[in-house]
Design an enzyme around this catalytic site. Structure first.
Site, PDB file in Angstrom:
ATOM      1  N   SER A  22       1.282  -1.179  -0.320  1.00 48.31           N
ATOM      2  CA  SER A  22      -0.017  -0.130  -0.070  1.00 48.31           C
ATOM      3  C   SER A  22       0.832   1.054   0.111  1.00 48.31           C
ATOM      4  CB  SER A  22      -0.824  -0.119   0.997  1.00 48.31           C
ATOM      5  OG  SER A  22      -2.002   1.273   1.055  1.00 48.31           O
ATOM      6  N   GLY A  24       1.604   5.473   0.096  1.00 43.66           N
ATOM      7  CA  GLY A  24       0.932   5.966   0.625  1.00 43.66           C
ATOM      8  C   GLY A  24       0.389   5.318   2.197  1.00 43.66           C
ATOM      9  N   ASN A  25       0.489   3.700   2.848  1.00 45.92           N
ATOM     10  CA  ASN A  25       0.642   3.663   4.181  1.00 45.92           C
ATOM     11  C   ASN A  25       1.937   3.248   4.751  1.00 45.92           C
ATOM     12  OD1 ASN A  25       0.076   1.787   6.451  1.00 45.92           O
ATOM     13  ND2 ASN A  25      -1.730   1.429   5.351  1.00 45.92           N
ATOM     14  N   VAL A  26       2.307   3.860   5.810  1.00 47.53           N
ATOM     15  CA  VAL A  26       3.293   4.263   6.540  1.00 47.53           C
ATOM     16  C   VAL A  26       3.368   3.142   6.584  1.00 47.53           C
ATOM     17  CG1 VAL A  26       4.848   5.445   7.732  1.00 47.53           C
ATOM     18  CG2 VAL A  26       4.188   6.811   5.976  1.00 47.53           C
ATOM     19  N   ALA A  27       3.099   2.087   7.322  1.00 45.05           N
ATOM     20  CA  ALA A  27       2.835   1.465   8.132  1.00 45.05           C
ATOM     21  C   ALA A  27       3.575   0.147   7.722  1.00 45.05           C
ATOM     22  CB  ALA A  27       2.235   1.426   9.767  1.00 45.05           C
ATOM     23  N   ASN A 110     -12.704  -0.310   5.231  1.00 47.35           N
ATOM     24  CA  ASN A 110     -13.056  -0.205   3.355  1.00 47.35           C
ATOM     25  C   ASN A 110     -13.416  -1.254   2.888  1.00 47.35           C
ATOM     26  OD1 ASN A 110      -9.608   0.167   3.981  1.00 47.35           O
ATOM     27  ND2 ASN A 110     -10.285   2.231   3.503  1.00 47.35           N
ATOM     28  N   ARG A 138      -6.408  -4.344  -3.757  1.00 44.71           N
ATOM     29  CA  ARG A 138      -8.015  -4.308  -2.816  1.00 44.71           C
ATOM     30  C   ARG A 138      -9.140  -4.540  -4.443  1.00 44.71           C
ATOM     31  NH1 ARG A 138      -8.387  -1.991   2.598  1.00 44.71           N
ATOM     32  NH2 ARG A 138     -10.003  -4.034   2.350  1.00 44.71           N
ATOM     33  N   GLU A 174     -13.320   4.066  -1.211  1.00 44.96           N
ATOM     34  CA  GLU A 174     -13.014   3.780  -0.317  1.00 44.96           C
ATOM     35  C   GLU A 174     -13.941   3.269   1.089  1.00 44.96           C
ATOM     36  OE1 GLU A 174      -9.115   2.554  -0.703  1.00 44.96           O
ATOM     37  OE2 GLU A 174      -8.931   3.072  -2.127  1.00 44.96           O
ATOM     38  N   HIS A 250      -6.044   7.743   4.285  1.00 49.15           N
ATOM     39  CA  HIS A 250      -7.460   7.732   5.148  1.00 49.15           C
ATOM     40  C   HIS A 250      -7.825   8.640   5.151  1.00 49.15           C
ATOM     41  CE1 HIS A 250      -7.743   3.182   3.009  1.00 49.15           C
ATOM     42  NE2 HIS A 250      -7.950   4.218   1.896  1.00 49.15           N
ATOM     43  N   ASP A 252     -10.112   8.194   8.104  1.00 49.79           N
ATOM     44  CA  ASP A 252     -10.180   7.709   9.656  1.00 49.79           C
ATOM     45  C   ASP A 252      -8.669   8.147  10.271  1.00 49.79           C
ATOM     46  OD1 ASP A 252      -9.275   4.641   8.541  1.00 49.79           O
ATOM     47  OD2 ASP A 252     -10.648   4.315   8.688  1.00 49.79           O
ATOM     48  N   CYS A 369      -9.855   1.332  11.825  1.00 48.07           N
ATOM     49  CA  CYS A 369      -9.776  -0.266  10.887  1.00 48.07           C
ATOM     50  C   CYS A 369     -10.712  -1.587  10.321  1.00 48.07           C
ATOM     51  CB  CYS A 369      -8.425  -0.117   9.939  1.00 48.07           C
ATOM     52  SG  CYS A 369      -7.293   1.199   9.370  1.00 48.07           S
TER      53      CYS A 369
END
Length: 447
Positions: A22, A24-27, A110, A138, A174, A250, A252, A369
């Protein structure tokens, strides 16, 4: 008539893994290729569901997707037995193979956008699965998600199901991760807030430069039309493009709402003052709480690291609100100090409960999430498939099912193992019988 907000959490699937898919999703990116613990992840999620049920909340569960997605790989030209498809895809197209093994359906925020009957023109609860077009892994989900939702909310007298929006980036949707609802009571008309990242048909508007804006304004408008919402109970807010570029993929991740509370970071939105003024104008009720967290108290980076805003805010049976937070919030000095002070302020939030959901956090998702919120009245709750609701007996049944079918550890190379596919299908086939949701997976529908 009594009203409820039911949290339907996604059950973590048997092939839970860290593929780092993903952007853009750092984790998610930072834990790519690490070994995962499917059994631990599923039990962590299930225990959170049981804990909320024990607090007096109505709690539900949604089934996961089937992975690896053999059918997607066959559509992309891989042929032969299932074992050969896995072997060839892993060898010759490893990036595509990893995408078709994604475990991301665990994040049911999502999965879909839901509008309660109090807001809709026909007085039904409306569901639209998210198309999730921004990420290939996704975008494989909506069709099965739609079947799972129909198996859970089957009564057409009370529930209306829509096909996901066109599979095109112009209508990138999303789901509830970019949607929240404020109301004085769950059963009364509320303000549905759609947060978008960009305009698809107007390039002159501001947009992030580093990371993609996954939700479009046009998609949000389409969902509102499909659900029969009126202009009087809808507010569209643009997410701050700069905060998306800081890893807030996102809404959230940077704000969360519940009843008459909107909890948000000061950098969350573009044109914040105008947006909040519109919410206040359309909100039906006397008391509305906007709780702003300043950057000086908690930086955006710390909010993303700890998922302070990817927490759940729930209304307990005694009327108090509680925050359901990951233990990462407790372990951060800045965030724990903020939450300690928050519960002493003149707001409805009076409790904080910490949960260990590290298997989800490492893959880029916190407590919020993991759940899809569905506001229901008594008749609608009775019409829900009761086998998908968590009670002591169902918790024990699902716990035993996880212990029976899930591996303790899963390495990236294990995903090509044909035996894992067999194990997963065996588990999911049994799960659909436990939940009584019908034949939702392609392998169950083959003639």
């Amino acid at each position: 008539m009594k009203q409820f907000e039911v949290n339907f959490d996604g059950l973590v699937g048997p092939t839970h893994n860290y593929a780092g898919l993903s952007f853009g999703n750092v984790a998610s990116l930072s834990n790519a290729s690490a070994s995962s613990s499917p059994k631990q992840a599923a039990i962590q999620g299930l225990e959170k569901m049981k804990a909320l049920s024990d607090m007096g909340m109505v709690q539900g569960v949604l089934a996961p997707q089937e992975r690896p997605d053999i059918y997607a790989l066959r559509r992309l030209g891989f042929t032969g037995s299932d074992a050969r498809v896995l072997e060839e895809a892993a060898k010759h197209a490893p990036a595509i193979f990893r995408a078709c093994c994604s475990a991301s359906s665990m994040w049911t925020a999502n999965a879909a956008t839901v509008s309660p009957s109090a807001d809709t023109a026909d007085g039904k609860v409306h569901f639209t699965p998210a198309n999730l077009t921004n990420k290939y892994h996704r975008s494989l989900e909506p069709e099965v998600t739609g079947r799972i939702l129909k198996g859970t909310f089957a009564d057409s007298k009370h529930f209306s199901h829509h096909t996901h929006l066109p599979d095109n980036e112009h209508f990138g949707d999303e789901g509830a991760a970019n949607h929240t609802r404020l109301c004085s009571e769950y059963g009364k008309p509320g303000v549905e807030i759609f947060v978008y990242g960009r305009y698809a048909f107007d390039d002159s508007k501001s947009a992030p430069q580093k990371y993609p804006a996954r939700q479009t304004f046009e998609a949000s408008q389409a969902i509102a039309r499909l659900h029969g919402l009126s202009d009087e109970n809808v507010v569209y807010i643009q997410q701050n493009p700069d905060v998306i570029d800081q890893g807030v993929f996102h809404n959230d991740v940077i704000s969360v709402g519940n009843q008459n509370v909107l909890f948000y970071h000061e950098q969350a939105f573009a044109n914040t003052d105008n947006a909040l003024a519109e919410i206040r104008q359309k909100f039906e009720g006397d008391e509305l709480h906007f709780i702003r967290v300043d950057t000086s108290a908690v930086s955006v980076q710390e909010a993303v690291k700890t998922y302070l805003f990817n927490t759940q805010i729930i209304t307990l049976p005694n009327g108090e609100m509680a925050i359901i937070a990951p233990t990462e919030c407790r372990d951060s000095e800045a965030v724990s100090n903020y939450l300690d002070s928050l519960v002493t302020l003149n707001t409805p939030i009076k409790q904080v409960h910490y949960f260990d959901v590290k298997q989800s956090m490492r893959n880029g998702g916190g407590p919020a999430c993991l759940r899809l919120r569905v506001a229901l009245n008594e008749q609608e709750l009775t019409a829900v498939n009761q086998n998908t609701l968590i009670n002591d007996a169902q918790f024990e049944r699902l716990h035993k099912w996880i212990e029976k079918h899930y591996r303790d550890e899963l390495k990236e190379d294990d995903l090509r193992d044909p035996q894992l596919l067999i194990e997963s299908r065996t588990a999911l086939d049994e799960l659909t019988q436990i939940l009584k949701i019908g034949s939702v997976y392609p392998f169950q529908r083959e003639v």
